[in-house]
Design an enzyme around this catalytic site. Structure first.
Site, short mmCIF file in Angstrom:
data_model
loop_
_atom_site.label_atom_id
_atom_site.label_comp_id
_atom_site.label_asym_id
_atom_site.label_seq_id
_atom_site.Cartn_x
_atom_site.Cartn_y
_atom_site.Cartn_z
N ASP A 180 0.85 -1.18 0.00
CA ASP A 180 0.00 0.00 0.00
C ASP A 180 0.89 1.23 0.00
O ASP A 180 1.86 1.32 0.77
CB ASP A 180 -0.89 -0.02 1.24
CG ASP A 180 -1.89 1.12 1.25
OD1 ASP A 180 -3.02 0.92 0.77
OD2 ASP A 180 -1.55 2.21 1.75
N GLU A 223 -4.93 2.30 -3.86
CA GLU A 223 -3.47 2.33 -3.97
C GLU A 223 -2.84 1.06 -3.43
O GLU A 223 -1.65 1.03 -3.10
CB GLU A 223 -2.91 3.55 -3.24
CG GLU A 223 -3.13 3.55 -1.75
CD GLU A 223 -4.46 4.16 -1.32
OE1 GLU A 223 -4.57 4.54 -0.14
OE2 GLU A 223 -5.38 4.26 -2.16
#
Length: 302
Positions: A180, A223
């Protein structure tokens, strides 16, 4: 004069050369084979299956040791039979569409009459092959993240189920990484969403450069990305994850407000016999969140 080890020619084939009408009018050798070939090629949209049908049928008329096919745009490759010294290669084109390159091989040279017959038969492959490639491209698009070009969540779950099945069957190692981007919201807020999109695309590009050919990258959501590591132990996953973390931390991405520096939090999980796809992902996800809570820019293996 020495005989060359191989002979090769490249020919553009137009489907008009071997249309169904021509096959019906031609009463020469292979009349029944051509009809059988035409019928069989209508039974599947799988490119490799089409090539297998074609190879088997053509081999009843012409001695062929092997057949190779490659389509770079779709990253498709197929190899049937055995490679031999002499070859004849064809660029496959229909109505301006490039379908790839096909090569036949055997130990002795092909005669002109054999090549002429092969080219007639090859013309019958073009329309079915184009349909199969269109179908494959549609499948690829449905499994690809439009922004980054990484696999999407559907592709991830299909690949993960497949890899788990292989790991169980052959007692192989399997691991995955969930990463992430740290503080991604601030990138969007300070530099704009266009810069955020550029970050995600550059991240996937870098992952592709660093990964082994067997590793697969997927956009898990937002993301978050997953890297699937087949036949990889916990120690191997740790090494790969650290390599990715370090490379990402050293990457700089141009933005209007100046170069962007990224860091990522990475969670790694190794497959256990009791794991499902969901449990393996969940364990890696929890490890990743532990890293984020500690400030990010590190890897945790479980």
């Amino acid at each position: 004069m020495a005989v060359p080890l191989s002979t090769a020619q490249t020919i553009d084939i137009n489907v008009a050369r071997a249309s169904l009408q021509e096959a019906g009018q031609d009463a020469g050798a292979g009349h029944e084979t051509r009809y059988r070939l035409l019928s069989a090629l209508q039974t599947t949209l799988d490119a490799e299956r089409l090539l297998t049908i074609f190879f088997n049928e053509v081999s009843t008329l012409i001695t062929i040791s092997g057949l190779r096919y490659e389509n770079e745009s779709l990253n498709l490759q197929a190899s049937l039979g055995n490679t031999a010294a002499h070859s004849s290669s064809y660029r496959l084109i229909i109505q301006g569409d490039q379908l790839g390159e096909l090569t036949i091989t055997r130990e002795t040279r092909f005669s002109e009459s054999e090549l002429h017959l092969f080219e007639k038969l090859l013309g019958n492959l073009l329309c079915p092959l184009r349909n199969a490639l269109i179908y494959q491209a549609a499948l690829n698009a449905s499994r690809t993240d439009a922004l980054t070009g990484a696999g999407n969540r559907m592709a991830l779950m299909e690949a993960l189920e497949r890899e788990i099945s292989l790991a169980r069957r052959y007692n192989q190692d399997l691991a995955l990484l969930i990463m992430d981007v740290d503080k991604f919201k601030s990138i969007n807020d300070e530099h704009g969403h266009a810069a955020g999109d550029r970050v995600l695309k550059e991240l996937v590009r870098l992952i592709g450069q660093i990964n082994r050919n067997t590793d697969q990258c997927f956009r898990y959501g937002g993301e978050e990305f997953v890297v699937l590591l087949s036949n990889t132990s916990r120690g191997g996953a740790s090494v790969i994850g650290e390599r990715l973390r370090s490379a990402i931390a050293n990457m700089r991405i141009c933005a209007e407000n100046g170069p962007l520096q990224l860091t990522v939090s990475i969670g790694s999980a190794s497959f256990c016999e009791t794991d499902t796809a969901e449990s393996l992902l969940n364990r890696a996800d929890k490890a990743m969140y532990q890293i984020k809570q500690g400030g990010g820019n590190a890897i945790e293996c479980v």
